[in-house]
Design a protein around this motif. Structure first.
Motif, PDB file in Angstrom:
ATOM      1  N   ALA A  29       0.738  -0.801   0.524  1.00 44.63           N
ATOM      2  CA  ALA A  29       0.254   0.458   0.215  1.00 44.63           C
ATOM      3  C   ALA A  29       1.091   1.079  -0.033  1.00 44.63           C
ATOM      4  O   ALA A  29       1.959   1.266   0.953  1.00 44.63           O
ATOM      5  CB  ALA A  29      -0.843  -0.100   0.777  1.00 44.63           C
ATOM      6  N   PHE A  30       0.169   2.725  -0.752  1.00 53.40           N
ATOM      7  CA  PHE A  30       1.156   3.439  -0.139  1.00 53.40           C
ATOM      8  C   PHE A  30       0.753   4.147   0.301  1.00 53.40           C
ATOM      9  O   PHE A  30      -0.239   3.845   1.500  1.00 53.40           O
ATOM     10  CB  PHE A  30       0.507   4.912  -1.812  1.00 53.40           C
ATOM     11  N   GLY A  31       1.855   5.080   1.174  1.00 54.00           N
ATOM     12  CA  GLY A  31       2.007   5.876   2.711  1.00 54.00           C
ATOM     13  C   GLY A  31       2.180   6.680   2.196  1.00 54.00           C
ATOM     14  O   GLY A  31       2.683   7.434   0.976  1.00 54.00           O
ATOM     15  N   MET A  37      11.094   2.522  -3.568  1.00 56.19           N
ATOM     16  CA  MET A  37      12.226   1.747  -4.499  1.00 56.19           C
ATOM     17  C   MET A  37      11.778   0.923  -5.797  1.00 56.19           C
ATOM     18  O   MET A  37      10.655  -0.367  -5.283  1.00 56.19           O
ATOM     19  CB  MET A  37      12.613   0.812  -3.180  1.00 56.19           C
ATOM     20  N   LEU A  38      11.926   0.683  -6.387  1.00 61.24           N
ATOM     21  CA  LEU A  38      11.845  -0.298  -7.249  1.00 61.24           C
ATOM     22  C   LEU A  38      12.768  -0.969  -8.237  1.00 61.24           C
ATOM     23  O   LEU A  38      13.347  -0.364  -9.067  1.00 61.24           O
ATOM     24  CB  LEU A  38      10.420   0.417  -8.821  1.00 61.24           C
ATOM     25  N   GLY A  48       4.442   7.295  -0.293  1.00 59.44           N
ATOM     26  CA  GLY A  48       5.829   6.282  -0.445  1.00 59.44           C
ATOM     27  C   GLY A  48       5.381   4.856  -0.110  1.00 59.44           C
ATOM     28  O   GLY A  48       4.119   4.615  -0.932  1.00 59.44           O
ATOM     29  N   VAL A  49       6.078   3.549  -0.188  1.00 58.25           N
ATOM     30  CA  VAL A  49       5.623   2.437   0.997  1.00 58.25           C
ATOM     31  C   VAL A  49       4.774   2.133   1.775  1.00 58.25           C
ATOM     32  O   VAL A  49       6.226   2.111   2.765  1.00 58.25           O
ATOM     33  CB  VAL A  49       5.688   1.431  -0.111  1.00 58.25           C
ATOM     34  N   HIS A  52       7.808  -2.754   5.950  1.00 57.40           N
ATOM     35  CA  HIS A  52       8.857  -3.335   7.035  1.00 57.40           C
ATOM     36  C   HIS A  52       9.896  -3.023   5.716  1.00 57.40           C
ATOM     37  O   HIS A  52      11.388  -2.196   6.870  1.00 57.40           O
ATOM     38  CB  HIS A  52       8.453  -4.491   7.432  1.00 57.40           C
ATOM     39  N   SER A  53      10.934  -3.218   5.115  1.00 55.93           N
ATOM     40  CA  SER A  53      11.711  -3.114   4.553  1.00 55.93           C
ATOM     41  C   SER A  53      11.263  -1.978   3.637  1.00 55.93           C
ATOM     42  O   SER A  53      10.278  -1.265   4.166  1.00 55.93           O
ATOM     43  CB  SER A  53      12.236  -4.421   3.514  1.00 55.93           C
ATOM     44  N   ASP A  54      12.261  -1.241   2.589  1.00 53.60           N
ATOM     45  CA  ASP A  54      12.003  -0.387   1.829  1.00 53.60           C
ATOM     46  C   ASP A  54      10.825  -1.028   0.846  1.00 53.60           C
ATOM     47  O   ASP A  54      10.564   0.705  -0.315  1.00 53.60           O
ATOM     48  CB  ASP A  54      13.326  -0.707   1.011  1.00 53.60           C
ATOM     49  N   GLY A  55      10.508  -1.805   0.925  1.00 56.50           N
ATOM     50  CA  GLY A  55       9.053  -2.408   0.363  1.00 56.50           C
ATOM     51  C   GLY A  55       9.013  -2.145  -1.310  1.00 56.50           C
ATOM     52  O   GLY A  55       8.175  -1.876  -2.161  1.00 56.50           O
TER      53      GLY A  55
END
Length: 175
Positions: A29-31, A37-38, A48-49, A52-55
């Motif tokens: 989900a976006f936040g 990061m892609l 952002g997303v 827990h990690s960089d998503g």
């Protein structure tokens, strides 16, 4: 009547497949934030997303595909979100770990095909950088990594711009 020779361990090993396929899927989900990061690349975005990690949905889906090809579980088993070590972690570390697991078992990525599902951000301008980043981490030619994108024509959570998803398919080859 002819007899069939006993199946030896060596014979069995020679009959194992030389290629295997795995698939993976991830969604976030976006936040709040100003980028996502892609594929190991920082992509500017108005959100952002939540993760827990960089998503990084591209790398998470790719890791799951690699793990799935050899029936090694999933990314959550290797990097549980309940473990504080992975808070904000760089997902390229996850990709390196999955690649090491494959190589330890005598396999390597032959090719990878990833589809990102979102309305925004636009993936096309960043696809080459993602391909090169992933290829560099895996030690494979960039032309063995495909990154493409699609929308859901404004349908569903990605269409409403509530989040982003990625699907990956990977072919692994015996070394």
């Amino acid at each position: 009547m002819p007899t069939t020779p006993a199946l030896t361990e060596s014979t069995a090993r020679n009959q194992e497949p030389r290629m295997r396929i795995g698939q993976g899927f991830d969604v976030h989900a976006f936040g709040e934030g100003d980028h996502i990061m892609l594929g190991g690349v920082r992509v500017p975005h108005d959100r952002g997303v939540l993760a827990h990690s960089d998503g990084d949905v591209v790398l998470h889906a790719l890791c799951d595909a690699m793990l799935g090809a050899l029936a090694l579980g999933d990314i959550g088993e290797h990097f549980p979100p309940s473990d504080p070590r992975w808070k904000g972690a760089d997902s390229t570390d996850f990709l390196r770990h999955c690649d090491a697991l494959l190589r330890e078992r005598g396999w390597r990525v032959g090719n990878a095909d990833v589809t990102v599902v979102c309305e925004r951000p636009k993936v096309g301008p960043h696809a080459l950088a993602m391909r090169e980043r992933i290829a560099g981490v895996l030690g494979v030619p960039a032309d063995t990594v495909s990154i493409k994108a699609t929308t859901t024509e404004t349908l569903g959570f990605t269409g409403r711009r509530e989040g982003i998803a990625a699907q990956a398919i990977v072919l692994v080859r015996a070394l």
